[in-house]
Design an enzyme around this catalytic site. Sequence first.
Site, mmCIF file in Angstrom:
data_model
loop_
_atom_site.group_PDB
_atom_site.id
_atom_site.type_symbol
_atom_site.label_atom_id
_atom_site.label_comp_id
_atom_site.label_asym_id
_atom_site.label_seq_id
_atom_site.Cartn_x
_atom_site.Cartn_y
_atom_site.Cartn_z
ATOM 1 N N ASP A 97 28.172 53.109 29.418
ATOM 2 C CA ASP A 97 27.407 52.080 30.123
ATOM 3 C C ASP A 97 26.340 51.505 29.199
ATOM 4 O O ASP A 97 25.448 52.234 28.759
ATOM 5 C CB ASP A 97 26.735 52.735 31.337
ATOM 6 C CG ASP A 97 26.602 51.809 32.525
ATOM 7 O OD1 ASP A 97 26.363 50.613 32.301
ATOM 8 O OD2 ASP A 97 26.717 52.290 33.663
ATOM 9 N N ASP A 143 26.287 46.632 32.219
ATOM 10 C CA ASP A 143 25.440 46.545 33.398
ATOM 11 C C ASP A 143 24.898 45.128 33.557
ATOM 12 O O ASP A 143 24.528 44.474 32.582
ATOM 13 C CB ASP A 143 24.282 47.540 33.233
ATOM 14 C CG ASP A 143 23.394 47.632 34.441
ATOM 15 O OD1 ASP A 143 23.879 48.053 35.507
ATOM 16 O OD2 ASP A 143 22.197 47.299 34.326
ATOM 17 N N GLU A 189 29.675 44.143 35.104
ATOM 18 C CA GLU A 189 29.235 44.157 36.500
ATOM 19 C C GLU A 189 28.642 42.792 36.838
ATOM 20 O O GLU A 189 27.630 42.398 36.267
ATOM 21 C CB GLU A 189 28.165 45.236 36.713
ATOM 22 C CG GLU A 189 27.572 45.227 38.112
ATOM 23 C CD GLU A 189 26.242 45.955 38.205
ATOM 24 O OE1 GLU A 189 25.936 46.482 39.286
ATOM 25 O OE2 GLU A 189 25.498 45.998 37.199
ATOM 26 N N HIS A 228 27.708 54.161 41.952
ATOM 27 C CA HIS A 228 26.420 54.849 42.050
ATOM 28 C C HIS A 228 25.340 54.005 42.719
ATOM 29 O O HIS A 228 24.249 54.515 42.989
ATOM 30 C CB HIS A 228 25.951 55.267 40.656
ATOM 31 C CG HIS A 228 25.675 54.087 39.769
ATOM 32 N ND1 HIS A 228 26.678 53.256 39.303
ATOM 33 C CD2 HIS A 228 24.522 53.574 39.278
ATOM 34 C CE1 HIS A 228 26.143 52.293 38.569
ATOM 35 N NE2 HIS A 228 24.843 52.462 38.537
ATOM 36 N N ASP A 229 25.610 52.728 42.954
ATOM 37 C CA ASP A 229 24.616 51.826 43.543
ATOM 38 C C ASP A 229 24.880 51.499 45.009
ATOM 39 O O ASP A 229 24.077 50.804 45.632
ATOM 40 C CB ASP A 229 24.565 50.505 42.762
ATOM 41 C CG ASP A 229 23.789 50.623 41.461
ATOM 42 O OD1 ASP A 229 22.911 51.501 41.370
ATOM 43 O OD2 ASP A 229 24.075 49.854 40.530
#
Length: 549
Positions: free
Chosen positions: A113, A215, A283, A346-347
């Site tokens: 990431d 990200d 993302e 994870h969000d």
Amino acid sequence: MEREGPESENPAVLAADPEWWRGAVIYQIYPRSYQDSNGDGIGDLGGIVSRLDHIASLGADAIWISPFFTSPMKDFGYDVSDYCDVDPMFGTLADFDAVVERAHDLGLRVMIDLVLSHTSDQHPWFAESRKDRTNPKADWYVWAEPKPDGTPPNNWLSVFGGSAWEWDGRREQYVLHNFLTSQPDLNLHHEPVQEALLDVARFWLKRGVDGFRLDTINFYFADKYLRDNPSLPKELRNDSIAPSVNPYNHQLHLFSKNQPENLEFLRKFRAVLNPYNAAAVGEVGDAQRGLEIMAEYTSGGDKVQMCYPFEMLQPTRLTAPMLVETFARMRAAAPDAWPCWSYSNHDTVRHVSRWHLTDAATKLYATLLVTLRGSLCLYQGEELGLPEAELQRDELQDPYGIQFWPEFKGRDGARTPMVWVTDNASGGFTSGKPWLPVKAPHLPLSVAAQTGEPASMLSHYRAALALRRAHPVLRTGAMQDISATGDVASFRRSGDGEIFCAFNLGDATTEVALPAGKWTAIGAELGSQTVGNGRVTLGPWGVCLAKRD
């Protein structure tokens, strides 16, 4: 950049396939919560090494590891203070090399990431930039003069609530932060910043990584004129990016992200990837134009290979009409765009809880996912059918949840530790006290409890991924005749063979007609119904998968 990374000495080198990413299944590891190897209650790289066999046995093609870089951990690693080192809580660079070596031995690619839109305010770049307006890194972050009355330069809002601008008394200017105030935004309009970030990518590629998850890829550039964002009518607000209680949803983020200059930077990034046969998945955080931006960033073969929009991460359960609309919009934006679909990460609240799914519905959605055109991301624990963990206010670690509790409980409920066994309170995650609690409802769903059980969620996911591997048309073929009839979504995958797929996303029994021709049912282990006389009856949450003879 402070140093160069050594060329990887890893003897286990996967086949040099520049298209390995197309249709791949990527398993996301949240390292704090995957496996602790030293008893401090925090997952680490050594723990990942010890559990990679599970991912290989699942049938994934690659892993994506959320940030493990040096960080003050205000946002749990998404606030980087050194892009080219490992935070001591996770281990060392040598431990990371061990992850790469073991993953490659098991046939797994490794993606990491990269957080390129912002750094921690403790990064040396920012420490220098904030000293004054004339230092060598003065232009490395987005600084702006206040308005004459001393207020911020425009109306931009932070994803985490409140103004996106923070006053800095050293420079007597505001600095932009799209997230926490301790996460200042880099100024990618400044060429040296771009080169420094490309050097970061090179550092990790030389260490043997196979690609990156990028990200907030559409946040890299802000409007150079800092124009105000327009307001967004209430009826158009979507809480897929931020919770409804957050004023972030009151704006159309026309100027604070999604800027056209990003396309040229992504071309530069792709040029760095190509010599290594590496791939990137971005993302795309945008509630209004996510699909169109995804198409823009992945089309043409000269930018990133994949992006995932939020269409399947949103609070509303995916329905048959929504599936049709999603693919129609994507096709209209760019026929060659390549999505990377995911239900959970994870969000977000885990999709089992977010969509209020039964076991039958969860299995149906897993089967649907592996039949879609695109690549896939699975979030750790998804293969176990883990629901969102219910945490109390005093158990929270996430600043986002702490800010908006109780209307929004933050992201910790999706970040609790992986459960490996049932017979201890931490699920085999740690011998110490876990950084987030393991909740009792998760323990019966452990890997050990589900392994060898034919009807388990884990067995279903393994069978679903095996089906995708066994039929290359599901990985790379075209997706045609996408239609919705009531709750039933159906389509054909064509290319190297042809497969018809129909999914009943509802509670009522229905009958489905197959396309003309002779078809043989496949996927019996996934509950696929027998085909007869060109028609099939689908019970609630039923599926039909059939191969043309």
